[in-house]
Design a protein around this motif. Structure first.
Motif, PDB file in Angstrom:
ATOM      1  N   PRO A 143       9.968   2.555  -1.050  1.00  0.00           N
ATOM      2  CA  PRO A 143       9.489   3.392  -2.164  1.00  0.00           C
ATOM      3  C   PRO A 143      10.629   4.028  -2.958  1.00  0.00           C
ATOM      4  O   PRO A 143      10.525   4.176  -4.178  1.00  0.00           O
ATOM      5  N   PHE A 144      11.731   4.365  -2.289  1.00  0.00           N
ATOM      6  CA  PHE A 144      12.851   4.984  -3.009  1.00  0.00           C
ATOM      7  C   PHE A 144      13.474   4.002  -3.996  1.00  0.00           C
ATOM      8  O   PHE A 144      13.887   4.380  -5.088  1.00  0.00           O
ATOM      9  N   PHE A 145      13.542   2.716  -3.600  1.00  0.00           N
ATOM     10  CA  PHE A 145      14.044   1.709  -4.543  1.00  0.00           C
ATOM     11  C   PHE A 145      13.124   1.628  -5.755  1.00  0.00           C
ATOM     12  O   PHE A 145      13.579   1.548  -6.892  1.00  0.00           O
ATOM     13  N   VAL A 146      11.830   1.649  -5.486  1.00  0.00           N
ATOM     14  CA  VAL A 146      10.875   1.534  -6.589  1.00  0.00           C
ATOM     15  C   VAL A 146      10.969   2.757  -7.520  1.00  0.00           C
ATOM     16  O   VAL A 146      10.837   2.627  -8.732  1.00  0.00           O
ATOM     17  N   PHE A 147      11.240   3.926  -6.939  1.00  0.00           N
ATOM     18  CA  PHE A 147      11.396   5.135  -7.767  1.00  0.00           C
ATOM     19  C   PHE A 147      12.557   4.987  -8.766  1.00  0.00           C
ATOM     20  O   PHE A 147      12.553   5.614  -9.817  1.00  0.00           O
ATOM     21  N   LEU A 148      13.567   4.184  -8.413  1.00  0.00           N
ATOM     22  CA  LEU A 148      14.744   4.037  -9.284  1.00  0.00           C
ATOM     23  C   LEU A 148      14.420   3.348 -10.601  1.00  0.00           C
ATOM     24  O   LEU A 148      15.085   3.544 -11.608  1.00  0.00           O
ATOM     25  N   ARG A 149      13.417   2.479 -10.541  1.00  0.00           N
ATOM     26  CA  ARG A 149      13.131   1.616 -11.689  1.00  0.00           C
ATOM     27  C   ARG A 149      12.319   2.366 -12.748  1.00  0.00           C
ATOM     28  O   ARG A 149      11.380   3.073 -12.430  1.00  0.00           O
ATOM     29  N   LYS A 157       1.942   6.606  -6.963  1.00  0.00           N
ATOM     30  CA  LYS A 157       0.830   7.399  -7.478  1.00  0.00           C
ATOM     31  C   LYS A 157       1.088   8.886  -7.252  1.00  0.00           C
ATOM     32  O   LYS A 157       0.946   9.701  -8.163  1.00  0.00           O
ATOM     33  N   ASP A 158       1.456   9.226  -6.023  1.00  0.00           N
ATOM     34  CA  ASP A 158       1.704  10.636  -5.690  1.00  0.00           C
ATOM     35  C   ASP A 158       2.807  11.207  -6.559  1.00  0.00           C
ATOM     36  O   ASP A 158       2.718  12.325  -7.044  1.00  0.00           O
ATOM     37  N   LYS A 159       3.848  10.406  -6.754  1.00  0.00           N
ATOM     38  CA  LYS A 159       4.983  10.883  -7.533  1.00  0.00           C
ATOM     39  C   LYS A 159       4.550  11.203  -8.966  1.00  0.00           C
ATOM     40  O   LYS A 159       4.892  12.234  -9.518  1.00  0.00           O
ATOM     41  N   GLU A 160       3.766  10.265  -9.553  1.00  0.00           N
ATOM     42  CA  GLU A 160       3.323  10.478 -10.933  1.00  0.00           C
ATOM     43  C   GLU A 160       2.368  11.665 -11.034  1.00  0.00           C
ATOM     44  O   GLU A 160       2.464  12.477 -11.938  1.00  0.00           O
ATOM     45  N   MET A 161       1.456  11.754 -10.070  1.00  0.00           N
ATOM     46  CA  MET A 161       0.440  12.789 -10.132  1.00  0.00           C
ATOM     47  C   MET A 161       1.054  14.175  -9.992  1.00  0.00           C
ATOM     48  O   MET A 161       0.678  15.114 -10.681  1.00  0.00           O
ATOM     49  N   LEU A 162       2.006  14.280  -9.081  1.00  0.00           N
ATOM     50  CA  LEU A 162       2.570  15.596  -8.815  1.00  0.00           C
ATOM     51  C   LEU A 162       3.751  15.894  -9.732  1.00  0.00           C
ATOM     52  O   LEU A 162       4.255  17.007  -9.743  1.00  0.00           O
ATOM     53  N   ASN A 163       4.198  14.858 -10.453  1.00  0.00           N
ATOM     54  CA  ASN A 163       5.289  15.025 -11.402  1.00  0.00           C
ATOM     55  C   ASN A 163       6.488  15.741 -10.760  1.00  0.00           C
ATOM     56  O   ASN A 163       6.945  16.771 -11.226  1.00  0.00           O
ATOM     57  N   LEU A 164       6.943  15.146  -9.661  1.00  0.00           N
ATOM     58  CA  LEU A 164       7.962  15.806  -8.855  1.00  0.00           C
ATOM     59  C   LEU A 164       9.359  15.531  -9.349  1.00  0.00           C
ATOM     60  O   LEU A 164       9.667  14.437  -9.751  1.00  0.00           O
ATOM     61  N   ASN A 194       0.834  -1.197   0.000  1.00  0.00           N
ATOM     62  CA  ASN A 194       0.000   0.000   0.000  1.00  0.00           C
ATOM     63  C   ASN A 194       0.878   1.261   0.000  1.00  0.00           C
ATOM     64  O   ASN A 194       0.665   2.196  -0.791  1.00  0.00           O
ATOM     65  N   LEU A 195       1.882   1.266   0.862  1.00  0.00           N
ATOM     66  CA  LEU A 195       2.792   2.408   0.950  1.00  0.00           C
ATOM     67  C   LEU A 195       3.474   2.659  -0.403  1.00  0.00           C
ATOM     68  O   LEU A 195       3.496   3.793  -0.902  1.00  0.00           O
ATOM     69  N   THR A 196       4.002   1.592  -0.996  1.00  0.00           N
ATOM     70  CA  THR A 196       4.727   1.736  -2.256  1.00  0.00           C
ATOM     71  C   THR A 196       3.802   2.252  -3.357  1.00  0.00           C
ATOM     72  O   THR A 196       4.161   3.140  -4.120  1.00  0.00           O
ATOM     73  N   GLU A 197       2.597   1.685  -3.414  1.00  0.00           N
ATOM     74  CA  GLU A 197       1.679   2.105  -4.471  1.00  0.00           C
ATOM     75  C   GLU A 197       1.255   3.561  -4.304  1.00  0.00           C
ATOM     76  O   GLU A 197       1.171   4.310  -5.275  1.00  0.00           O
ATOM     77  N   GLN A 198       0.980   3.949  -3.065  1.00  0.00           N
ATOM     78  CA  GLN A 198       0.585   5.343  -2.817  1.00  0.00           C
ATOM     79  C   GLN A 198       1.696   6.314  -3.208  1.00  0.00           C
ATOM     80  O   GLN A 198       1.452   7.357  -3.813  1.00  0.00           O
TER      81      GLN A 198
END
Ligand code: ZN
Ligand code: ZN
Length: 245
Positions: free
Chosen positions: A110-116, A32-39, A25-29
């Motif tokens: 989540p930071f690991f997942v952001f790398l991919r 989602k936030d990262k994509e939505m806010l395009n940070l 749940n944490l990773t998915e949220q």
């Protein structure tokens, strides 16, 4: 299969499975936030992870905010090097060393997942480690074409590897790799050269569970058997466990 369905089928695994549900749940949220806010600001990404960590684990935001200061003070950048979070010195008031380690593992996820990046194809052939984040993998899928796809427990990257071979020492002698099956026919591949093991499952298992990390958790009893025999798991599972007693 949904996590709840697996819990109904295997109630003895309730606690690790529920914990996995939260991490997922944490990773998915966060994704989602990262994509939505395009940070693109690293500090904003740290904010997102802390905010969702507080929501998912129901910890007041004020209580996790000190972590942001600790991260910034340490000079570590979890966005570029998620591993660096694991060695962060947490000066929490009422938190034990184990709890701190567990918390930092969850936060790093989540930071690991952001790398991919989507569609990344790189294989595990060169080093046996994840080409995206450098982590050892202990989990593989055997496809219908009899190919082996290694799965990174941290960033989730998947890439091919030798069908018969140890990703840790590159032993490819099939007589020096022993196979052990559990009752669902999820396999442990034991390297007799370096005592490393990985677990592998067939595409049928994948079709049933639709989630390799769920397969890793339902076969926790296999880890226990294999580790009792002295074999070593080189990477944590999805909930941060490497030594499973
Ligand atoms: Zn990885
Ligand atoms: Zn080996």
């Amino acid at each position: 299969m949904k996590i709840e369905e697996v819990i109904n089928e295997k109630p003895y695994l309730r606690s690790p499975l529920e914990f996995y549900g939260k991490i997922k749940n944490l990773t998915e949220q966060c994704k989602k936030d990262k994509e939505m806010l395009n940070l693109d600001s690293d500090t904003a990404l740290i904010d997102i992870v802390l905010k969702n960590f507080s929501l998912v684990f129901q910890i007041p935001y004020e209580s996790v905010l000190f972590l942001k200061d600790e991260i910034l003070k340490s000079g570590k950048n979890p966005v570029k090097e998620p591993h660096s979070l694991w060695t962060l010195q947490v000066q929490g008031e009422e938190i034990s060393k184990e709890e701190a380690e567990r918390m930092l593992f969850i936060l790093s996820k989540p930071f690991f997942v952001f790398l991919r990046k989507e569609g990344e194809q790189a294989s595990f052939m060169d080093t046996g480690k994840c080409p995206v984040c450098g982590t050892d993998s202990s989990l593989a899928m055997i496809t219908e074409n009899n190919e082996k796809i290694m799965i990174c427990p941290l960033c989730g990257h998947r890439g091919s590897f030798f069908r018969i071979g140890c990703p840790y020492c590159f032993n490819k002698d099939s007589t020096r790799i022993e196979i052990l099956l559990d009752d669902e026919e999820i396999r442990a591949e034991l390297c007799l050269e370096c005592n490393t093991y990985i677990k592998s499952f067939k595409e049928d298992h994948y079709m049933k569970y639709r989630d390799p990390f769920l397969i890793d958790l339902v076969s926790l009893p296999l880890d226990i058997v294999v580790q009792k025999r002295g074999y070593i798991r080189r990477s944590p599972n999805i909930i941060g466990l490497r030594t499973i007693a």
